[in-house]
Design an enzyme around this catalytic site. Structure first.
Site, short mmCIF file in Angstrom:
data_model
loop_
_atom_site.label_atom_id
_atom_site.label_comp_id
_atom_site.label_asym_id
_atom_site.label_seq_id
_atom_site.Cartn_x
_atom_site.Cartn_y
_atom_site.Cartn_z
N CYS A 1 0.97 -1.02 0.11
CA CYS A 1 0.08 0.12 -0.11
C CYS A 1 0.80 1.28 -0.03
O CYS A 1 2.08 1.01 0.28
CB CYS A 1 -0.95 -0.05 1.21
SG CYS A 1 0.08 0.04 2.62
N ASP B 1 -12.64 -1.34 -17.69
CA ASP B 1 -13.10 -0.07 -17.10
C ASP B 1 -13.31 0.97 -18.35
O ASP B 1 -12.71 1.06 -18.97
CB ASP B 1 -11.79 0.37 -16.32
CG ASP B 1 -11.79 1.60 -15.35
OD1 ASP B 1 -12.96 1.89 -15.07
OD2 ASP B 1 -10.82 2.21 -15.08
N ASP C 1 -6.23 0.73 -16.64
CA ASP C 1 -5.09 1.60 -16.96
C ASP C 1 -3.88 1.04 -16.00
O ASP C 1 -3.00 1.59 -16.06
CB ASP C 1 -5.45 2.95 -16.87
CG ASP C 1 -5.83 3.52 -15.58
OD1 ASP C 1 -5.87 2.69 -14.48
OD2 ASP C 1 -6.27 4.62 -15.35
N ASP D 1 -6.89 1.16 -10.92
CA ASP D 1 -7.70 -0.13 -10.71
C ASP D 1 -6.88 -1.25 -10.40
O ASP D 1 -7.20 -2.41 -10.70
CB ASP D 1 -8.42 -0.17 -12.09
CG ASP D 1 -7.89 0.16 -13.23
OD1 ASP D 1 -6.44 0.05 -13.32
OD2 ASP D 1 -8.52 0.36 -14.45
#
Lengths: 128, 751
Positions: B14, B430, B635, B639
């Site tokens: 993260c 997407d 992309d 996502d």
């Protein structure tokens, strides 16, 4: 059955037993433990000639490992070494030492030649 | 004096992780600058080499709890490739010489006088003299390699050849030297020199063809490396000078003339041109470049000259990253290979056992002279068995396929990605940036009925006025209007008294007139009646596009419609996927109206609208729960979690801005048709792999028993050792050749 047939049959069975023992049982290699300088990667030299010696390498998990493959033959069988779990396929120039570096988590990993015929194992154990 | 290095960091999941590593590095003595990229999993550190070293930086990163290692002191993959080329060429030359000698010897053994009937002792010695150089020189490596493997308790193809030819040769030599002893026991002296010579000649031929074909499997990588020019023309202190590529540094200004290859990645400073990027992205049409546009190293400048500022060199360039990814992909192993691996591991000892059993059975039950039949059958078993075909079946196909993909701008991360891609039955797009261009553009400009013609005589003026105000705004819709005005050269006007009214629009003074651009709410605030265009604005909005009303001096002047245009190839991609039996789903954060209108335009049946970015992952899970194998095309930046959740994540980028590491598959150009190409290539590859495995497997399963003589009792059919050698050579060469067919894979519509 003639005597010759009995002898050949018995010798044949013995030969089959010996082949299977020699290649499958006796071949369980002795493991080499990696050496490492303080803070540096764990290094193991692996001789490549018809096979890998040592064929089993013990290392500490979670720390970088540097396998130094010294290929001392020109047989194209061993020209590449593959460590599939680490996405490594590298060419080993003959009569030279080629380093391969990666950091294993705990577990057992294989390394093989390009065609998967010649094999070795890396056993990554938790830090002592 | 600072140096910089890039250290791969593992275990970061993260932004908090990468932030922690970065802060720790920044606080470390000697570190001038550090940036940690979560997406690429790498820390780039500028440091003072007097104070610290890369090794110590690695320790610093590890102290934060994440893994780090220094990249190999390369010995880059490219140098190794050169070394491999040389070794391969030497091997081919060597094999060719050995083959020529053994083939000549083999031809001589066919000479009529050499036939078995009435063979004299002299002929046997002649044959021995002919065979000796073949065994001792041409076939020597079979024996030395078999011995080397044997000492490691290993056995491979060489073992089989060595034992097979060795047995035949030693027996024949014994017969030759002690023919009297044999004859005294009523045994006719029979020799098998011609079998030995033929086997060695044919196996050498097989190895020769195989070595040549294997060299071609990595041809794609070589072509990629070959794209890079040796030198670049740098502008320094007003002079142009030619420097080697390694001397280029970020910040250098490089001059590129028409017809030249762009050396590294950068941004155009001045000049315009068209650049052929097909070799990296697969985009067949040259891309127009002007100041501010990114250029990619290794692409070909067509017609104009330009200067650009170097941004990335060496390992960081797009080309180097592609090469690295493809090399890594070729190092992976497809799960389908596990079976082949398991068989390969036990193959040779099992074949040795079968050969011994064959000998015994022929000896005990075969027709006289039984020991001769036993020997020949055992040798034939050893020779026909071909572990190579099985070992080559999967890796050669994966290598050729990932290489071919890279040439088409489709980077596949390896065997597992290939294997999962063939099973895809649902592709989730997407919407923004994949189906649509991803940035709004002006679709139409029109004057209001009853507009003040003195202030706004035509659409161009309307656009110019709106752009003058919007130039000061940072809204994406504003950028669309400014870009459109620039395209028309209407950029002279400047606004004063700019004011942004959040959620409504902007106002400012241009050329002495008050200009407002915004929605109906803005008009309400300015006390302007939207009536002349109200119905039209509503209609536009209902189609999912954005109407922007323009007010000049308190009067409604016109309407500018802005929309995120659908990519020209989206429809074709969706249609083609349907033909492949793949269902398409569109995921978007937009409102259902916009979403439905885009989906209709491209033919996508299933739409999930108003999905928050963090919920995309759940939508993928829901589809998977329906039992689907899902690919997600995005992309790779916003996502990434959804790409990771999907069975196959397909990251789509344009040229320099590609999150190459995010997905299992990366498309080098923003064309949704790339997803089709990836799926077709994967299916094709898996078909070839299955063919390879099937034939390699069946070949051995059928060939070994026939060689052992199972058909002899019923049909009297047996193979000779030479036939076995020919079959084996054909089997391994055919597997490699079958894989090489993937080199000719073409995307739909480009044949």
């Amino acid at each position: 059955m003639t005597t010759a047939q009995v002898i050949v049959t018995l010798l044949g069975l013995a030969a089959i037993a010996w082949v299977n023992w020699y290649f499958f049982v006796a071949g369980r290699g002795v493991a080499a433990v990696a050496t490492s300088d303080a803070g540096g990667p764990q290094r193991v030299r692996v001789e490549v000639k018809g096979g890998y010696s040592p064929a089993v390498v013990r290392v500490q998990a979670g720390r970088p490992v540097r396998l130094e493959f010294h290929r001392d033959e020109t047989s194209s069988c061993t020209e590449e070494v593959v460590l599939p779990d680490f996405g490594i396929r590298t060419y080993l120039p003959a009569h030279r030492t080629t380093p391969v570096s990666f950091t294993p988590a705990e577990g057992t990993y294989e390394f093989t030649c390009g065609m998967g015929m010649v094999r070795g194992k890396i056993v990554a154990e938790p830090a002592r | 004096m600072t140096e910089s290095c890039t250290i791969p960091v593992t275990g970061m999941t993260c932004a908090a992780c990468s932030g922690r590593v970065q802060r720790t590095l920044e606080k470390t003595p000697g570190v001038a600058e550090a940036s940690v990229n979560l997406m690429t999993g790498a820390a780039t550190v500028a440091y003072d080499p007097v104070v610290t070293t890369p090794d110590r930086l690695v320790d610093t990163i590890r102290s934060t709890g994440y893994g780090a290692e220094l990249p190999l002191p390369e010995e880059s993959g490219e140098e190794l490739l050169d070394a491999q080329d040389e070794a391969r060429a030497a091997e081919v030359r060597d094999l060719r010489r050995k083959f020529v000698l053994s083939a000549a010897a083999a031809a001589l053994t066919m000479y009529p006088g050499m036939s078995h009937q009435g063979m004299t002792s002299g002929t046997r010695y002649l044959l021995l003299a002919l065979t000796l150089p073949v065994v001792a020189w041409a076939g020597r490596h079979f024996y030395t390699r078999a011995w080397a493997a044997f000492r490691h308790h290993g056995a491979d193809m060489n073992t089989l050849i060595a034992v097979g030819t060795g047995a035949a040769f030693l027996f024949s030599t014994a017969v030759t030297l002690f023919d009297r002893w044999f004859m005294a026991r009523g045994v006719e002296p029979h020799v098998y020199y011609e079998a030995v010579v033929w086997i060695i000649a044919l196996v050498l031929l097989g190895n020769l063809l195989e070595a040549r074909a294997k060299g071609q499997t990595s041809g794609a990588i070589r072509r990629l490396i070959g794209l890079r020019p040796a030198t670049a023309r740098v502008q320094r202190e007003g002079r142009e000078e030619e420097v080697p590529l390694a001397a280029l540094r970020p910040g250098d200004e490089v001059v590129v003339r028409p017809g030249e290859t762009i050396p590294v990645d950068g941004t155009v400073l001045e000049g315009t041109s068209n650049v052929d990027e097909s070799m990296l992205t697969g985009e067949p049409i040259p891309v127009a470049k002007g100041p501010g546009d990114p250029v990619i190293g290794a692409t070909l400048n067509r017609n104009g000259a330009f200067h650009f500022r170097v941004e990335r060199v060496g390992r960081d360039t797009v080309l180097s990253r592609i090469i690295r990814l493809v090399q890594q992909a070729q190092g992976t192993r497809a799960p389908i290979q596990r079976l082949a691996d398991r068989i390969a591991a036990v193959f040779v000892p099992v074949v040795l056992s079968i050969a011994i059993a064959t000998f015994v059975v022929w000896f005990d039950f075969g027709p006289a002279p039984s020991y001769l039949h036993a020997l020949v059958s055992a040798v034939t078993v050893l020779i026909i068995a071909c572990p190579c075909a099985m070992g080559l079946a999967v890796p050669t196909a994966v290598m050729v396929s990932t290489g071919r993909g890279a040439e088409l701008g489709v980077l596949i991360k390896g065997g597992e990605a290939l294997e999962r891609s063939q099973a895809i039955d649902t592709v989730v797009f997407d919407k923004t940036g994949t189906i649509t261009e991803g940035h709004p553009a002006v679709e139409s400009v029109q004057l209001a009925p009853g507009a003040d013609r003195a202030a706004v005589p035509d659409e161009a003026r309307l656009l110019a006025l709106a752009a003058a105000v919007e130039r000061l705004s940072e809204h994406p819709l504003a950028e669309a209007i400014v870009a459109e005005a620039e395209r028309h050269g209407a950029t002279a006007l400047r606004a004063t008294g700019f004011e942004s009214r959040t959620g409504r629009g902007v106002v400012g003074r241009v050329d002495g007139r008050e200009v407002g651009v915004g929605n109906a709410a803005l008009l309400g605030e300015l006390g302007v009646d939207p009536a002349p265009l109200a119905a039209q604005a509503d209609a536009v909005a209902s189609q999912g596009r954005t109407p922007m009303l323009v007010v000049v001096e308190g009067r409604l002047a016109g309407l500018i419609v802005v929309a995120d245009p659908v990519k020209p190839t989206s429809r074709a991609a969706v249609d083609e996927l349907r033909r492949l039996g793949v269902e398409t789903v569109m995921l978007t954060g937009d409102n259902p109206r916009t979403a439905a209108s885009v989906a209709r335009a491209v033919g996508i049946g299933r739409v999930v609208a108003e999905v928050l970015p963090e919920r995309k992952l759940d939508e993928i899970r829901a589809l998977q729960a329906e039992g689907r194998v899902v690919a997600m095309v995005g992309d790779g930046l916003n996502d990434a979690p959804a790409l990771a959740q999907a069975d196959v994540g397909i990251a789509m980028g344009t040229g320099t801005d590609v999150a190459m590491e995010a997905g299992a598959i990366t498309l080098m150009r923003g064309d949704p048709v790339g997803a089709v190409t990836a799926i077709r290539l994967a299916r094709r590859t898996m078909r070839i792999i299955r063919q390879n495995l099937f034939w390699a497997f069946i070949y051995n399963v059928v060939g070994i028993p026939i060689a052992a003589g199972v058909l002899y009792p019923a049909l009297g059919l047996r193979l000779t050792p030479a036939m076995a050698a020919a079959a084996m050579a054909v089997s391994s060469v055919s597997v490699v050749s079958n894989s090489l067919r993937l080199r000719r894979f073409m995307p739909k519509g480009q044949r």
